[in-house]
Design a protein around this motif. Structure first.
Motif, mmCIF file in Angstrom:
data_model
loop_
_atom_site.group_PDB
_atom_site.id
_atom_site.type_symbol
_atom_site.label_atom_id
_atom_site.label_comp_id
_atom_site.label_asym_id
_atom_site.label_seq_id
_atom_site.Cartn_x
_atom_site.Cartn_y
_atom_site.Cartn_z
ATOM 1 N N ALA A 143 3.892 7.357 -0.529
ATOM 2 C CA ALA A 143 2.289 7.399 -0.079
ATOM 3 C C ALA A 143 1.910 6.012 -0.633
ATOM 4 O O ALA A 143 0.632 6.593 0.373
ATOM 5 N N THR A 144 1.651 5.107 -1.202
ATOM 6 C CA THR A 144 1.075 3.908 -1.660
ATOM 7 C C THR A 144 0.382 3.670 0.456
ATOM 8 O O THR A 144 -0.761 3.116 0.780
ATOM 9 N N GLY A 145 1.532 3.243 0.878
ATOM 10 C CA GLY A 145 1.646 2.521 2.309
ATOM 11 C C GLY A 145 1.101 3.405 2.904
ATOM 12 O O GLY A 145 0.208 2.244 3.657
ATOM 13 N N PHE A 146 1.309 4.364 2.853
ATOM 14 C CA PHE A 146 0.694 5.469 3.973
ATOM 15 C C PHE A 146 -1.405 5.641 3.455
ATOM 16 O O PHE A 146 -1.503 5.905 4.840
ATOM 17 N N VAL A 147 -1.323 5.692 2.851
ATOM 18 C CA VAL A 147 -3.146 5.809 2.565
ATOM 19 C C VAL A 147 -3.262 4.407 2.795
ATOM 20 O O VAL A 147 -4.516 4.565 3.439
ATOM 21 N N ILE A 148 -2.706 3.395 2.467
ATOM 22 C CA ILE A 148 -3.257 1.941 2.624
ATOM 23 C C ILE A 148 -3.607 1.613 4.216
ATOM 24 O O ILE A 148 -5.074 1.577 4.324
ATOM 25 N N ALA A 197 -8.239 -10.406 12.375
ATOM 26 C CA ALA A 197 -7.908 -9.327 13.340
ATOM 27 C C ALA A 197 -5.929 -9.036 13.371
ATOM 28 O O ALA A 197 -5.532 -8.545 12.891
ATOM 29 N N ILE A 198 -5.798 -11.149 13.305
ATOM 30 C CA ILE A 198 -4.788 -11.089 13.290
ATOM 31 C C ILE A 198 -3.908 -10.941 12.181
ATOM 32 O O ILE A 198 -2.919 -10.182 12.403
ATOM 33 N N ALA A 199 -4.356 -11.168 11.180
ATOM 34 C CA ALA A 199 -3.901 -11.035 9.728
ATOM 35 C C ALA A 199 -3.858 -9.772 9.657
ATOM 36 O O ALA A 199 -2.391 -9.046 8.687
ATOM 37 N N ALA A 200 -4.248 -8.986 10.027
ATOM 38 C CA ALA A 200 -4.555 -7.060 9.717
ATOM 39 C C ALA A 200 -3.415 -6.854 10.324
ATOM 40 O O ALA A 200 -2.700 -6.244 9.746
ATOM 41 N N LEU A 201 -3.078 -7.187 11.314
ATOM 42 C CA LEU A 201 -1.861 -6.658 12.252
ATOM 43 C C LEU A 201 -0.561 -7.433 11.901
ATOM 44 O O LEU A 201 0.195 -6.145 11.822
ATOM 45 N N SER A 202 -0.401 -8.146 11.265
ATOM 46 C CA SER A 202 0.855 -9.104 10.561
ATOM 47 C C SER A 202 0.811 -7.936 9.334
ATOM 48 O O SER A 202 2.112 -7.626 8.788
ATOM 49 N N SER A 203 -0.200 -7.664 8.743
ATOM 50 C CA SER A 203 0.376 -6.994 7.374
ATOM 51 C C SER A 203 0.465 -5.247 8.003
ATOM 52 O O SER A 203 1.327 -4.961 7.175
ATOM 53 N N ALA A 204 0.256 -4.891 8.969
ATOM 54 C CA ALA A 204 -0.808 -3.657 8.490
ATOM 55 C C ALA A 204 1.486 -3.299 9.727
ATOM 56 O O ALA A 204 1.705 -2.227 9.301
ATOM 57 N N ILE A 205 2.264 -4.313 10.588
ATOM 58 C CA ILE A 205 3.529 -3.206 10.672
ATOM 59 C C ILE A 205 4.182 -3.755 9.251
ATOM 60 O O ILE A 205 5.269 -2.741 9.847
ATOM 61 N N SER A 206 3.956 -3.915 8.138
ATOM 62 C CA SER A 206 3.991 -3.895 6.988
ATOM 63 C C SER A 206 4.465 -2.543 6.662
ATOM 64 O O SER A 206 5.546 -1.601 5.952
ATOM 65 N N LEU A 207 3.398 -2.109 6.460
ATOM 66 C CA LEU A 207 3.080 -1.262 5.917
ATOM 67 C C LEU A 207 3.360 0.029 6.306
ATOM 68 O O LEU A 207 4.091 1.079 5.897
ATOM 69 N N VAL A 220 7.408 2.835 5.917
ATOM 70 C CA VAL A 220 7.329 4.601 5.580
ATOM 71 C C VAL A 220 8.545 5.157 7.132
ATOM 72 O O VAL A 220 9.678 6.242 7.317
ATOM 73 N N VAL A 221 8.251 4.209 8.216
ATOM 74 C CA VAL A 221 9.649 4.838 9.122
ATOM 75 C C VAL A 221 10.667 3.972 8.634
ATOM 76 O O VAL A 221 11.814 4.732 9.188
ATOM 77 N N SER A 222 10.945 3.064 8.115
ATOM 78 C CA SER A 222 12.212 2.916 6.890
ATOM 79 C C SER A 222 12.818 4.291 6.766
ATOM 80 O O SER A 222 13.773 4.710 6.183
ATOM 81 N N TYR A 223 11.815 4.622 5.318
ATOM 82 C CA TYR A 223 12.442 6.074 4.783
ATOM 83 C C TYR A 223 12.638 6.741 6.164
ATOM 84 O O TYR A 223 13.344 7.578 5.745
ATOM 85 N N ALA A 224 11.814 7.222 7.179
ATOM 86 C CA ALA A 224 12.367 7.802 8.351
ATOM 87 C C ALA A 224 13.314 7.903 9.656
ATOM 88 O O ALA A 224 14.007 9.070 9.350
ATOM 89 N N THR A 251 10.303 7.344 18.217
ATOM 90 C CA THR A 251 9.832 8.696 17.467
ATOM 91 C C THR A 251 8.932 8.295 16.077
ATOM 92 O O THR A 251 7.878 8.962 16.091
ATOM 93 N N ALA A 252 9.720 8.016 14.556
ATOM 94 C CA ALA A 252 8.930 7.373 14.089
ATOM 95 C C ALA A 252 8.081 6.797 13.624
ATOM 96 O O ALA A 252 6.857 7.259 13.122
ATOM 97 N N ALA A 253 7.848 5.830 14.255
ATOM 98 C CA ALA A 253 6.845 4.989 14.491
ATOM 99 C C ALA A 253 5.494 5.647 14.894
ATOM 100 O O ALA A 253 4.694 6.009 14.376
#
Length: 455
Positions: free
Chosen positions: A97-102, A317-327, A331-335, A345-347
């Motif tokens: 939930a935290t990763g999804f909301v953030i 923007a570059i830093a944001a992208l590097s963090s966003a893929i981890s967030l 959730v994708v790993s759960y799916a 499909t999960a992504a």
């Protein structure tokens, strides 16, 4: 076919894992959130508490997440279900939930960085603070903000959908070195500005009375920032460590990740505050839009400020992208693990859901603050607190044995680590959670209630 029959991906190289973990940690937390937290909470006084939390809380907590991820080789939900029993097995859902909301509102802020990069290259920045604020309010909400939110989220979906080695690992091997090189270059430039001396005094010389007078505000802010900037409490480090396929020295890797992340956050302050002081802008300007108002106005007052500003916001923007893929990967790993969805499909499905949840944040800044404060001061700390209690008090032997893989006999160091998790880490997180809940309640009864009344 069950989830256990699907071959699990792994990092191709050690540097890939480290860069991915660093890339997750080095993001908007360092460059967007860190400067306005420092300014809002009293300058160097906040910096001191933050650095203490990084070492005393962040490092032990990161090792816990590494241990849980590598031992179980699962996403946060699967990991906690394997390790916990009763209500404990559901703690993993807090991380999801935290990763999804953030990421839902994080993507909106990342869209702002793209817009401000383009703004610098096209029209430059407005030097007048009032005009800069009006411009930000216009650019940060509405249809344009939603479009940029969609573009950024699409980029994250594509990278995560490509997989661990061909997507995430390949991306971070380019993004992280670029962030380091550009931030160091900008810090060198900032040191030449006339306001650098006063800025360094503000940033590096703490007034201890500020801590004594404002500790109820500084403590939860520093704890939340430490967890936010290190990607703790989000399930990121559990997920990334789950892809480790060898006996890695987790303590060494953790120290490298935290060292690089903290260094970049620190250097960001050496960039931002000299620019603000040179332009005569108050560094205590609060709010999520601080760097987009105060800093943009400062760039507008500097020679070649349009160019420096464009480079700075492009770095964000570059830093944001590097963090966003981890967030998203959390959730994708759960799916993938629990629902047997294929990666792309999960992504796409998860990214679409995050995009929809982020639309309110793109609509109004008060709603963004509503999500940000809830995720940062409550969800992050709550998930971290419960995980530390579970591992520190119920799974200590397992944790010490797992940490010892790749290191050898830990001796008294393993015991010291567990007791650091059991007492100071748990205590700090508990106090931070209580203060964070009170702070959030104050926001709900104050700014958010006023916003509702105006609707």
């Amino acid at each position: 076919m069950s989830s256990v029959d699907i071959p699990r991906e792994a990092w191709a190289t050690r540097i890939g894992f480290i860069f991915a973990a660093v890339g997750s940690a080095v993001g908007l937390g360092n460059i967007w959130r860190f400067p306005f937290q420092v300014g809002q909470e009293g300058g160097a006084a906040f910096l001191v508490i933050y650095l203490v939390f990084i070492v005393a809380v962040g490092f032990p907590a990161m090792l816990v997440e590494f241990v849980v991820g590598r031992y179980t080789e699962r996403n946060p939900v699967g990991a906690l279900r394997e390790l916990g029993s009763g209500a404990w097995q559901y703690v993993g859902w807090i991380f999801i939930a935290t990763g999804f909301v953030i990421l839902s509102y994080y993507s909106v802020v990342a869209g702002w960085t793209i817009r401000y990069t383009i703004l610098g290259l096209q029209d430059g920045y407005l030097a007048d603070a009032g005009e800069a604020e009006a411009q930000f309010v216009t650019l940060a909400s509405g249809l344009d903000a939603i479009v940029l939110h969609a573009i950024f989220m699409a980029a994250v979906i594509l990278i995560v959908g490509m997989g661990i080695q061909r997507g995430i690992e390949l991306a971070v091997k380019v993004l992280v070195p670029a962030i380091i090189v550009i931030t160091v270059g900008l810090a060198i430039y900032a040191a030449t500005l006339e306001g650098a001396g006063d800025a360094y005094a503000y940033y590096l010389s703490p007034e201890w009375s500020v801590i004594a007078e404002n500790w109820t505000s500084i403590l939860p802010a520093a704890a939340g920032q430490a967890f936010f900037t290190l990607s703790l409490g989000m399930g990121v480090m559990i997920t990334y460590a789950s892809y480790l396929g060898e006996n890695r020295n987790l303590a060494e890797d953790g120290a490298i990740v935290i060292g690089l992340d903290t260094a970049i956050a620190f250097v960001t302050g050496l960039i931002v505050f000299p620019i603000l002081f040179t332009a005569g802008v108050d560094p205590a300007d609060p709010g999520a839009g601080a760097i987009f108002v105060s800093l943009a106005a400062a760039f507008g007052d500097l020679t070649f400020g349009w160019l420096i500003g464009a480079v700075f916001f492009a770095t964000v923007a570059i830093a944001a992208l590097s963090s966003a893929i981890s967030l998203m990967e959390v959730v994708v790993s759960y799916a993938i693990d629990e629902r047997n969805l294929d990666r792309m499909t999960a992504a796409a499905l998860i990214g679409g859901g995050m995009f929809l949840l982020g639309i309110p944040s793109a609509y109004d800044l008060v709603l963004l603050d509503l999500f940000d404060l809830f995720a940062d001061q409550i969800l992050l700390v709550l998930g971290g607190l419960l995980l530390m209690i579970l591992v520190g008090w119920s799974l200590s032997s397992l944790a010490i044995d797992e940490l010892g893989r790749g290191i050898g006999d830990l001796g008294s160091y393993g015991t010291a680590w567990i007791w650091a998790v059991r007492i100071p880490v748990v205590l700090v997180l508990f106090v931070a959670l209580v203060l964070g809940v009170l702070d959030y309640a104050e926001f709900l009864t104050g700014p958010f209630s006023e916003w509702l009344a105006d609707r």
